[in-house]
Design a protein around this motif. Structure first.
Motif, PDB file in Angstrom:
ATOM      1  N   LEU A 159       0.809  -1.218   0.000  1.00 41.88           N
ATOM      2  CA  LEU A 159       0.000   0.000   0.000  1.00 41.88           C
ATOM      3  C   LEU A 159       0.844   1.270   0.000  1.00 41.88           C
ATOM      4  N   LEU A 160       1.926   1.272   0.752  1.00 43.77           N
ATOM      5  CA  LEU A 160       2.740   2.478   0.857  1.00 43.77           C
ATOM      6  C   LEU A 160       3.382   2.857  -0.472  1.00 43.77           C
ATOM      7  N   TYR A 161       3.422   1.915  -1.407  1.00 44.03           N
ATOM      8  CA  TYR A 161       4.047   2.178  -2.705  1.00 44.03           C
ATOM      9  C   TYR A 161       3.022   2.535  -3.785  1.00 44.03           C
ATOM     10  N   ALA A 162       1.760   2.634  -3.391  1.00 42.36           N
ATOM     11  CA  ALA A 162       0.682   2.845  -4.364  1.00 42.36           C
ATOM     12  C   ALA A 162       0.140   4.263  -4.348  1.00 42.36           C
ATOM     13  N   LEU A 163       0.840   5.206  -3.758  1.00 44.48           N
ATOM     14  CA  LEU A 163       0.249   6.509  -3.467  1.00 44.48           C
ATOM     15  C   LEU A 163       0.821   7.644  -4.311  1.00 44.48           C
ATOM     16  N   ALA A 164       1.369   7.308  -5.478  1.00 48.37           N
ATOM     17  CA  ALA A 164       1.846   8.331  -6.407  1.00 48.37           C
ATOM     18  C   ALA A 164       0.671   9.015  -7.086  1.00 48.37           C
ATOM     19  N   ALA A 165       0.912  10.205  -7.619  1.00 45.60           N
ATOM     20  CA  ALA A 165      -0.150  10.967  -8.273  1.00 45.60           C
ATOM     21  C   ALA A 165      -0.736  10.234  -9.468  1.00 45.60           C
ATOM     22  N   GLY A 166       0.099   9.496 -10.195  1.00 41.47           N
ATOM     23  CA  GLY A 166      -0.385   8.792 -11.364  1.00 41.47           C
ATOM     24  C   GLY A 166      -1.187   7.550 -11.038  1.00 41.47           C
ATOM     25  N   GLU A 167      -1.056   7.037  -9.824  1.00 45.66           N
ATOM     26  CA  GLU A 167      -1.753   5.825  -9.408  1.00 45.66           C
ATOM     27  C   GLU A 167      -2.904   6.128  -8.452  1.00 45.66           C
ATOM     28  N   SER A 168      -2.696   7.061  -7.555  1.00 48.59           N
ATOM     29  CA  SER A 168      -3.705   7.384  -6.536  1.00 48.59           C
ATOM     30  C   SER A 168      -3.795   8.896  -6.359  1.00 48.59           C
ATOM     31  N   PRO A 169      -4.328   9.603  -7.361  1.00 48.13           N
ATOM     32  CA  PRO A 169      -4.395  11.066  -7.274  1.00 48.13           C
ATOM     33  C   PRO A 169      -5.385  11.532  -6.214  1.00 48.13           C
ATOM     34  N   ILE A 170      -5.053  12.635  -5.578  1.00 49.10           N
ATOM     35  CA  ILE A 170      -5.940  13.248  -4.591  1.00 49.10           C
ATOM     36  C   ILE A 170      -6.729  14.352  -5.277  1.00 49.10           C
ATOM     37  N   VAL A 171      -8.051  14.244  -5.211  1.00 50.67           N
ATOM     38  CA  VAL A 171      -8.929  15.191  -5.899  1.00 50.67           C
ATOM     39  C   VAL A 171      -9.694  16.032  -4.876  1.00 50.67           C
ATOM     40  N   PRO A 172     -10.230  17.193  -5.283  1.00 48.85           N
ATOM     41  CA  PRO A 172     -10.938  18.081  -4.347  1.00 48.85           C
ATOM     42  C   PRO A 172     -12.338  17.562  -4.022  1.00 48.85           C
ATOM     43  N   ARG A 173     -12.566  17.275  -2.766  1.00 46.80           N
ATOM     44  CA  ARG A 173     -13.873  16.755  -2.351  1.00 46.80           C
ATOM     45  C   ARG A 173     -14.989  17.731  -2.691  1.00 46.80           C
ATOM     46  N   HIS A 174     -14.742  19.018  -2.512  1.00 46.04           N
ATOM     47  CA  HIS A 174     -15.823  19.992  -2.714  1.00 46.04           C
ATOM     48  C   HIS A 174     -16.251  20.097  -4.168  1.00 46.04           C
ATOM     49  N   ILE A 175     -15.429  19.571  -5.079  1.00 48.84           N
ATOM     50  CA  ILE A 175     -15.779  19.587  -6.504  1.00 48.84           C
ATOM     51  C   ILE A 175     -16.555  18.331  -6.894  1.00 48.84           C
ATOM     52  N   TYR A 176     -16.322  17.226  -6.197  1.00 47.70           N
ATOM     53  CA  TYR A 176     -16.916  15.949  -6.582  1.00 47.70           C
ATOM     54  C   TYR A 176     -18.058  15.494  -5.684  1.00 47.70           C
ATOM     55  N   ASP A 177     -17.917  15.620  -4.393  1.00 43.87           N
ATOM     56  CA  ASP A 177     -18.862  15.021  -3.456  1.00 43.87           C
ATOM     57  C   ASP A 177     -20.247  15.665  -3.585  1.00 43.87           C
ATOM     58  N   GLY A 178     -21.244  14.819  -3.801  1.00 41.95           N
ATOM     59  CA  GLY A 178     -22.607  15.313  -3.925  1.00 41.95           C
ATOM     60  C   GLY A 178     -22.914  15.942  -5.269  1.00 41.95           C
ATOM     61  N   LYS A 179     -22.023  15.795  -6.238  1.00 44.04           N
ATOM     62  CA  LYS A 179     -22.207  16.429  -7.553  1.00 44.04           C
ATOM     63  C   LYS A 179     -22.515  15.389  -8.644  1.00 44.04           C
ATOM     64  N   GLY A 180     -23.133  14.281  -8.270  1.00 41.52           N
ATOM     65  CA  GLY A 180     -23.480  13.273  -9.257  1.00 41.52           C
ATOM     66  C   GLY A 180     -22.345  12.289  -9.501  1.00 41.52           C
ATOM     67  N   ASP A 181     -22.410  11.588 -10.620  1.00 43.62           N
ATOM     68  CA  ASP A 181     -21.437  10.565 -10.973  1.00 43.62           C
ATOM     69  C   ASP A 181     -20.055  11.184 -11.146  1.00 43.62           C
ATOM     70  N   PRO A 182     -19.069  10.765 -10.327  1.00 39.91           N
ATOM     71  CA  PRO A 182     -17.719  11.334 -10.460  1.00 39.91           C
ATOM     72  C   PRO A 182     -17.124  11.135 -11.853  1.00 39.91           C
ATOM     73  N   LEU A 183     -17.515  10.055 -12.523  1.00 38.69           N
ATOM     74  CA  LEU A 183     -16.959   9.786 -13.855  1.00 38.69           C
ATOM     75  C   LEU A 183     -17.441  10.796 -14.885  1.00 38.69           C
ATOM     76  N   GLN A 184     -18.553  11.475 -14.595  1.00 39.57           N
ATOM     77  CA  GLN A 184     -19.104  12.464 -15.522  1.00 39.57           C
ATOM     78  C   GLN A 184     -18.867  13.889 -15.048  1.00 39.57           C
ATOM     79  N   ASN A 185     -18.088  14.062 -13.995  1.00 41.77           N
ATOM     80  CA  ASN A 185     -17.880  15.394 -13.433  1.00 41.77           C
ATOM     81  C   ASN A 185     -17.094  16.285 -14.403  1.00 41.77           C
ATOM     82  N   PRO A 186     -17.533  17.533 -14.616  1.00 44.55           N
ATOM     83  CA  PRO A 186     -16.800  18.439 -15.518  1.00 44.55           C
ATOM     84  C   PRO A 186     -15.343  18.649 -15.133  1.00 44.55           C
TER      85      PRO A 186
END
Length: 531
Positions: A159-186
């Motif tokens: 797990l400690l080796y899986a946290l690079a930006a290309g593998e496990s990017p951190i995204v802004p919760r306020h842009i995605y959460d509660g805004k419908g399907d994340p896969l379709q988010n603008p």
């Protein structure tokens, strides 16, 4: 390297984790601010935020805007990015991350632990490897605004080796959460991140434009004023653009091997083979074990003796790789086992095995097979022709068959109407994440691409991977991985032939493009241009 104690929590600090390649950069001179970098990717990405894809161009574009908790040096030792310190509990069931303070999203909102918690949940559900990486995750929780704890049901030593930006990017919760399907988010097409570059525009079929983030947490970086991510479908056009100086940088061998050879005489262009250690890829033969002939181990071993890997490597791939004997990449030094059963190039031994297996020559041929190659360039087609020639010498009549990629995927993974194929086996940073999907019984999934297409089933290998996934002791885990390599090298559901060596082409005015194992999948915060 970060020391992770199983007896106590050991915290990795920024001071102990100096960024790699500082000495190399110092030799290049002091960074110079300003300028625009022209970076080519191909094909055009389907998204600019890579939380739901392993697509190479999407990762290369995404990581300039979104970041990960960690980065990794050339030896895959973890380094800080959005996390400044981390620790692992004695039982391996709890990971604690201290987050970087005073980081802001590109829209001005503060970066907080809630963003990490949301992103981990999203990755577990949406990322192609997320279900494996976070399979043992019980809960991701925020202790406070700058501390995250991951609680696991079982240890996950990868797990400690899986946290690079290309593998496990951190995204802004306020842009995605509660805004419908994340896969379709603008946001997936106009991303907001914490990274060194801010999205400006995406002109489909042409380029993605980024500008410098003036509020980047690692000031005075980035040094570039702008980044232009170009999409140039034609290989010859890419080569001309490098020659004329229109392009500054491109990874994953952006031009043909013949152009690479010619570029070596051009003083303004350089080539780099480092920067691919995080996701090394092997190429080899994947056999359909449901085939009435190929289900015989003797036949597969005969094919192994009939094929000269040097010919495939040097003729079909122009030497852009190296020989390997195991399915685990030799670049993964913690895991590679060079002492597996091997099959020297020996057509006489191949013929003897085929005779013993009950397939004597009847005239010129013993039997016929069809080889399907992936439609990703002439290298794959040339590999098929080299295999056809090699197997003809021992009486196997091979038809080389090409098709478009969707047809290839349907034939191999859904219809299973194939005999053998020349396949990439991306190891990633750990066998659990990279290789388990190709070899365990539960990963035989009709219709699901890049899983166990051979239909290999061995209870011992299933049990080995179950143990490898949770074994925290490095010595015991290495022994299990060694045993896995020995078993599959003996039974040969897959015949590994070569480790690919992708090439990054760069204009020599570009400095700092390859500073760690991510290479051009890094964020380019360190990149600067000579005057």
């Amino acid at each position: 390297m970060v020391s992770i104690s199983r007896r106590t929590f050991v915290t990795a600090t920024v001071a102990a984790l100096a960024a790699p390649a500082r000495g190399a950069r110092a030799q290049e001179g002091s960074p110079r601010a300003g300028g625009r970098l022209s970076f080519v990717i191909q094909p055009e990405p389907t998204t600019l935020v890579c939380f739901n894809t392993t697509e190479g161009p999407a990762i290369q574009a995404s990581t300039k805007v979104v970041e990960g908790l960690l980065t990794y040096d050339f030896e895959l030792n973890p380094k800080p990015q959005l996390a400044t310190a981390w620790s692992v509990s004695e039982d391996g069931l709890q990971y604690r991350f201290e987050l970087r303070r005073n980081v802001k999203w590109h829209d001005g909102q503060p970066f907080r632990a809630a963003d990490v918690v949301y992103s981990i949940g999203l990755l577990k559900s949406a990322h192609p490897r997320g279900r494996t990486t976070f399979a043992n995750l019980l809960e991701a929780g925020a202790v406070d605004e700058h501390t995250v704890v991951l609680k696991l049901s079982k240890p996950a030593p990868y797990l400690l080796y899986a946290l690079a930006a290309g593998e496990s990017p951190i995204v802004p919760r306020h842009i995605y959460d509660g805004k419908g399907d994340p896969l379709q988010n603008p946001n997936n097409r106009a991303p907001i991140g914490t990274g060194p570059f801010v999205f400006k525009e995406w002109v489909l079929g042409n380029y993605v434009g980024y500008v410098r983030n003036p509020n980047y947490w690692d000031s005075p970086k980035p040094y570039l004023d702008a980044l232009l991510v170009r999409v140039i479908p034609d290989g010859a056009a890419r080569a001309v653009a490098f020659e004329t100086g229109e392009l500054d940088l491109g990874g994953s061998t952006p031009v043909s091997p013949l152009d690479l050879e010619r570029f070596r005489s051009l003083p303004h262009l350089g080539q780099e083979t480092r920067g691919y250690e995080y996701s090394p890829t092997l190429y080899g033969l994947e056999f359909n074990l449901d085939h009435p002939i190929l289900k015989s181990p003797q036949v597969r071993k005969a094919i192994a003796h009939a094929v000269d890997p040097a010919v495939v490597l040097n003729v079909a791939w122009y030497g852009l790789g190296e020989r390997t004997v195991s399915i685990v990449s030799p670049t993964l030094k913690r895991f590679y086992n060079a002492k597996v059963p091997t099959y020297s190039y020996d057509p006489k031994a191949a013929a003897k095995l085929l005779d013993e297996a009950g397939f004597p020559l009847r005239g010129r041929w013993r039997f016929a097979l069809t080889h399907d190659f992936q439609p990703f360039g002439e290298n794959f087609k040339r590999s098929g022709e080299a295999l056809k020639s090699a197997l003809a010498a021992v009486g196997i009549d091979v038809t080389v068959r090409g098709q478009d990629f969707p047809s290839y995927l349907k034939r191999v993974y859904t219809d299973r109407d194939y005999d053998f194929t020349f396949h990439p086996f991306t190891n990633m940073f750990d066998p659990t994440v990279g290789l388990q999907r190709f070899f365990t019984s539960d990963n035989y999934r009709k219709g699901v691409a890049f899983t166990n297409a051979s239909h290999y089933s061995n209870p011992e290998v299933d049990q080995l991977f179950a143990q490898i996934a949770v074994e925290s002791d490095a010595t015991r885990r290495r022994a299990l991985i060694d045993r896995f390599q020995e078993v599959v090298a003996d039974e040969l559901p897959v015949l590994p032939l070569m480790l690919s060596k992708p090439v990054t082409v760069y204009n020599r005015r570009v400095v700092g493009h390859t500073i760690d194992s991510a290479g051009v999948q890094g964020n380019f915060a360190e990149v600067w241009l000579r005057g």
